[in-house]
Write an enzyme that holds these catalytic residues in place. Structure first.
Site, short mmCIF file in Angstrom:
data_model
loop_
_atom_site.label_atom_id
_atom_site.label_comp_id
_atom_site.label_asym_id
_atom_site.label_seq_id
_atom_site.Cartn_x
_atom_site.Cartn_y
_atom_site.Cartn_z
N ASP A 62 38.54 48.22 41.98
CA ASP A 62 39.78 47.52 41.72
C ASP A 62 41.16 48.61 42.03
O ASP A 62 40.73 49.87 41.66
CB ASP A 62 40.14 47.49 40.27
CG ASP A 62 41.95 46.29 39.93
OD1 ASP A 62 42.36 46.92 41.39
OD2 ASP A 62 41.61 46.10 39.00
N GLY A 64 44.45 49.98 42.17
CA GLY A 64 45.64 50.03 42.16
C GLY A 64 46.86 50.81 42.77
O GLY A 64 46.62 51.48 43.17
N GLU A 126 42.69 39.04 43.11
CA GLU A 126 42.95 40.35 41.71
C GLU A 126 42.52 39.18 40.30
O GLU A 126 42.04 39.70 39.85
CB GLU A 126 44.24 41.09 42.09
CG GLU A 126 43.96 42.28 41.13
CD GLU A 126 44.95 42.99 41.69
OE1 GLU A 126 46.18 43.14 42.34
OE2 GLU A 126 45.42 44.08 40.92
N1 LIG Z 1 44.39 59.51 34.30
C1 LIG Z 1 44.99 58.92 34.84
N2 LIG Z 1 45.58 59.14 35.54
C2 LIG Z 1 46.95 59.02 35.67
N3 LIG Z 1 47.48 57.76 35.07
C3 LIG Z 1 47.05 57.03 34.24
C4 LIG Z 1 45.03 57.45 33.36
N4 LIG Z 1 44.92 57.02 32.93
C5 LIG Z 1 45.52 56.14 32.34
N5 LIG Z 1 46.67 56.43 33.04
C6 LIG Z 1 47.88 54.58 32.70
O1 LIG Z 1 47.59 53.88 34.14
C7 LIG Z 1 48.57 53.50 34.54
C8 LIG Z 1 47.56 53.21 35.64
O2 LIG Z 1 46.98 51.30 35.04
P1 LIG Z 1 46.14 50.68 36.06
O3 LIG Z 1 44.60 51.71 37.05
O4 LIG Z 1 45.44 49.83 34.89
O5 LIG Z 1 46.67 49.95 36.94
P2 LIG Z 1 46.66 50.16 38.99
O6 LIG Z 1 45.70 49.68 38.74
O7 LIG Z 1 46.84 51.27 39.54
O8 LIG Z 1 48.55 49.58 39.12
P3 LIG Z 1 48.68 48.10 39.43
O9 LIG Z 1 48.32 47.18 38.85
O10 LIG Z 1 50.08 48.21 38.93
O11 LIG Z 1 48.99 48.07 40.85
C9 LIG Z 1 49.58 54.50 34.89
O12 LIG Z 1 50.15 54.20 35.15
C10 LIG Z 1 49.29 55.74 33.53
O13 LIG Z 1 50.18 54.96 32.77
MG LIG Z 2 45.90 47.26 38.85
#
Ligand SMILES: Nc1ncnc2c1ncn2[C@@H]1O[C@H](COP(=O)(O)OP(=O)(O)OP(=O)(O)O)[C@@H](O)[C@H]1O
Ligand SMILES: [Mg+2]
Length: 320
Positions: A62, A64, A126
């Protein structure tokens, strides 16, 4: 589940270059089940492996906006979390794991390329990956979900899905998300990492930052309970970093809960399930979401190992 405080394994410390932490399980599959803790990331992977043929190594990805989540389902399930700015590291990890199939989802999934580790990734929806991942994780937690519920991906931004069985449909979202926390944390607190922000928030008291209904109505004739927030950041009687970090979580949690509950009501749904890496080791945000969602009349649930919902779901979709 609600009120969890423990650190979710698999999410390493941020800071030094990129973050990569793989969690490996023992080989004794039958013997491992009773000892796997409720929130164990490895346990979640283990459960996913139960749904699948043990002979194939299925990799769900996944990718993101911020983080790339990888979940390898096989005899020795493993997971990894790598910043989406480090696709080379993602490819190296895949080469090391040598999966039989790759199922990829998320906005940045195409950055993997048409071919990786000698395989052509299969792109999966997704919303379907998340819907499937939520049911895998819920069963792992012993949580019985209703046939229809709201599933929230609290990522960089926030997506709100309606899940019916194993199928997901996007019903809304908000640009308030984990990216907002990190951005405002950097600006207000010079917090260099997400982990730093969550640690600060644990020690703060946002009642000194937010204006409460009770601050306005002193004669007890308020239309709302006195502890309800009237204005996020509206008092600012403290500018201590811990209180501001706590108030940031409050701003995000209360408003996301409001949006999700409104969408739930609009669609006649009573259960709201939260996932996404923004909930990693973040009890302050979880508590705010929990309290606000309940106050708004919905039933909140929190997926253990929230970051890997989409990746585990993508891997599980590889079986069908
Ligand atoms: N190790 C990390 N480094 C950076 N951000 C982190 C970390 N752990 C948690 N986060 C938080 O998690 C968020 C990202 O969450 P997630 O991985 O679910 O999103 P994503 O899949 O990358 O984004 P989207 O689904 O919006 O495309 C970051 O914005 C931050 O707030
Ligand atoms: Mg995501």
């Amino acid at each position: 589940m609600a009120g969890r405080q423990e650190k979710k394994p698999g999410v390493g410390e941020q800071g030094e270059g990129f973050l990569l932490q793989a969690v490996e399980l023992g080989v004794h599959r039958r013997l491992m089940l009773p000892s796997v803790s409720e929130s164990s990331l490895a346990g979640a992977g283990w459960y996913a492996a139960q749904q699948m043929s043990t002979s194939s190594r299925m990799l769900g990805i996944d990718a993101g906006a911020t983080l790339c989540k990888l979940a390898l389902s096989c005899e020795r399930p493993q997971t990894a979390l790598i910043p989406s700015t480090h696709f080379d590291a993602v490819r190296q990890q895949i080469e090391r794991w040598r999966p039989d199939r790759i199922l990829a989802t998320g906005g940045r999934a195409k950055q993997l390329g048409e071919r990786v580790a000698g395989l052509e990734p299969r792109w999966v929806s997704e919303v379907d990956a998340w819907a499937r991942g939520a049911s895998v994780l819920a069963r792992r937690q012993g949580l019985e979900l209703p046939p229809r519920y709201v599933l929230v991906s609290l990522g960089t931004g926030t997506s709100v899905l309606e899940v019916r069985g194993d199928k997901g449909t996007r019903i809304g979202g908000t640009a308030l998300g984990g990216g907002t926390l990190v951005g405002l944390g950097r600006m207000l607190l010079q917090a260099g990492s997400f982990q730093e922000l969550t640690q600060l928030a644990r020690r703060g008291d946002r009642r000194k930052v937010d204006l409460l209904v009770g601050d306005i109505y002193s004669d007890g004739r308020a239309p709302l309970p006195p502890q309800v927030t009237a204005s996020n950041f509206g008092k600012l009687a403290s500018t201590r970093d811990v209180d501001l970090a706590h108030a940031l979580m409050g701003l995000l949690g209360e408003n996301i809960a409001l949006i999700c509950s409104a969408l739930a009501r609009l669609h006649g749904l009573e259960t709201v399930v939260f996932g996404g890496s923004t909930l990693n080791d973040n009890p302050t945000l979880e508590q705010t979401l929990e309290l606000s969602t309940r106050a708004l009349g919905q039933r909140p649930h929190f997926l253990g190992t929230a970051a890997f919902c989409g990746a585990l779901g993508a891997a599980a979709l590889g079986e069908v």
